[in-house]
Design a protein around this motif. Structure first.
Motif, PDB file in Angstrom:
ATOM      1  N   ALA A  29       0.848  -1.204   0.000  1.00 28.16           N
ATOM      2  CA  ALA A  29       0.000   0.000   0.000  1.00 28.16           C
ATOM      3  C   ALA A  29       0.878   1.248   0.000  1.00 28.16           C
ATOM      4  O   ALA A  29       1.977   1.257   0.542  1.00 28.16           O
ATOM      5  N   TYR A  30       0.356   2.275  -0.624  1.00 27.80           N
ATOM      6  CA  TYR A  30       1.078   3.537  -0.707  1.00 27.80           C
ATOM      7  C   TYR A  30       0.245   4.578   0.049  1.00 27.80           C
ATOM      8  O   TYR A  30      -0.855   4.928  -0.385  1.00 27.80           O
ATOM      9  N   PRO A  31       0.714   5.058   1.193  1.00 23.34           N
ATOM     10  CA  PRO A  31      -0.113   5.928   2.040  1.00 23.34           C
ATOM     11  C   PRO A  31      -0.665   7.165   1.341  1.00 23.34           C
ATOM     12  O   PRO A  31      -1.829   7.523   1.543  1.00 23.34           O
ATOM     13  N   ALA A  32       0.101   7.807   0.496  1.00 23.37           N
ATOM     14  CA  ALA A  32      -0.393   9.011  -0.192  1.00 23.37           C
ATOM     15  C   ALA A  32      -1.544   8.650  -1.136  1.00 23.37           C
ATOM     16  O   ALA A  32      -2.512   9.403  -1.269  1.00 23.37           O
ATOM     17  N   LEU A  33      -1.464   7.504  -1.766  1.00 20.20           N
ATOM     18  CA  LEU A  33      -2.528   7.045  -2.655  1.00 20.20           C
ATOM     19  C   LEU A  33      -3.785   6.712  -1.846  1.00 20.20           C
ATOM     20  O   LEU A  33      -4.896   7.046  -2.254  1.00 20.20           O
ATOM     21  N   ASP A  34      -3.602   6.086  -0.686  1.00 20.91           N
ATOM     22  CA  ASP A  34      -4.748   5.764   0.171  1.00 20.91           C
ATOM     23  C   ASP A  34      -5.436   7.035   0.672  1.00 20.91           C
ATOM     24  O   ASP A  34      -6.667   7.103   0.731  1.00 20.91           O
ATOM     25  N   ARG A  35      -4.648   8.050   1.028  1.00 26.29           N
ATOM     26  CA  ARG A  35      -5.237   9.326   1.476  1.00 26.29           C
ATOM     27  C   ARG A  35      -6.015   9.992   0.352  1.00 26.29           C
ATOM     28  O   ARG A  35      -7.102  10.536   0.563  1.00 26.29           O
ATOM     29  N   LEU A  36      -5.468   9.942  -0.860  1.00 25.62           N
ATOM     30  CA  LEU A  36      -6.153  10.530  -2.014  1.00 25.62           C
ATOM     31  C   LEU A  36      -7.472   9.802  -2.283  1.00 25.62           C
ATOM     32  O   LEU A  36      -8.494  10.433  -2.532  1.00 25.62           O
ATOM     33  N   LEU A  37      -7.448   8.480  -2.213  1.00 22.08           N
ATOM     34  CA  LEU A  37      -8.677   7.713  -2.421  1.00 22.08           C
ATOM     35  C   LEU A  37      -9.735   8.080  -1.376  1.00 22.08           C
ATOM     36  O   LEU A  37     -10.915   8.254  -1.716  1.00 22.08           O
ATOM     37  N   SER A  38      -9.330   8.218  -0.140  1.00 22.96           N
ATOM     38  CA  SER A  38     -10.274   8.597   0.919  1.00 22.96           C
ATOM     39  C   SER A  38     -10.869   9.978   0.647  1.00 22.96           C
ATOM     40  O   SER A  38     -12.074  10.193   0.808  1.00 22.96           O
ATOM     41  N   ALA A  39     -10.026  10.914   0.240  1.00 17.16           N
ATOM     42  CA  ALA A  39     -10.503  12.266  -0.050  1.00 17.16           C
ATOM     43  C   ALA A  39     -11.472  12.264  -1.231  1.00 17.16           C
ATOM     44  O   ALA A  39     -12.499  12.957  -1.213  1.00 17.16           O
ATOM     45  N   GLN A  40     -11.158  11.491  -2.252  1.00 15.46           N
ATOM     46  CA  GLN A  40     -12.031  11.439  -3.428  1.00 15.46           C
ATOM     47  C   GLN A  40     -13.370  10.788  -3.090  1.00 15.46           C
ATOM     48  O   GLN A  40     -14.424  11.253  -3.530  1.00 15.46           O
TER      49      GLN A  40
END
Length: 170
Positions: free
Chosen positions: A138-149
């Motif tokens: 998992a890539y934390p920045a990608l997970d944060r972006l997905l949550s925001a979207q």
């Protein structure tokens, strides 16, 4: 002649007979204590999460997706303010009236803009899915972006529903 003690009731006799077998344990029965196999945990073992190495190409894509999300949200918010104004003007108006139709058209535009935000989310989900399918951590920045979207899409759906509830039903 009368006996000094009354005759025992039939239920008392049955109770006495039922408990008679319990008075002397003879160790014929197994223990009710947990067996060794019953003490074994079947939970998944805890594995350390692998650290993801910095990925400049992915960071670039994440930045592009963040910019696309920001643009989609900004466009939706502007159209949402216009739709709210039209819905307020149409409040109390009958379905099919001119103000009601204008508000419905604005709602349709909002739905189109919401689908644009959902498309940005879909692109980011594809990035995450491709990464997971290739076995990368998992890539934390990608997970944060997905949550925001996901939060942005949910907020837009709720905003459309709130405006729609203020109008007369069709």
């Amino acid at each position: 002649m009368r006996h000094p003690f009354p005759a025992p009731a039939p239920a008392a006799l049955l109770l006495l007979l039922a408990t008679a077998g319990c008075s002397a344990p003879d160790d014929r029965y197994p223990s009710l204590l947990p067996r060794a196999i019953e003490k074994t945990s079947f939970a998944d073992p805890v594995r350390p999460v692998r650290e993801s190495a910095p990925d400049p190409a992915l960071e670039l894509k994440i930045g592009e997706q963040q910019a696309a999300l920001a643009e989609a949200v900004r466009t939706f918010d502007a159209a949402s303010a216009r739709a709210q104004t039209l819905a307020t003007r149409a409040a109390g108006a009958a379905a099919g009236s001119e103000p009601w139709i204008e508000a419905q058209v604005a709602l349709a535009e909002l739905d189109t803009l919401r689908s644009a935000t959902a498309a940005v989310l879909g692109d980011t989900e594809k990035l995450a899915t491709d990464r997971a399918l290739s076995g990368q951590p998992a890539y934390p920045a990608l997970d944060r972006l997905l949550s925001a979207q996901r939060a942005a899409v949910a907020a837009q759906i709720e905003r459309i529903a709130a405006i729609e509830r203020s109008l007369a039903p069709a």
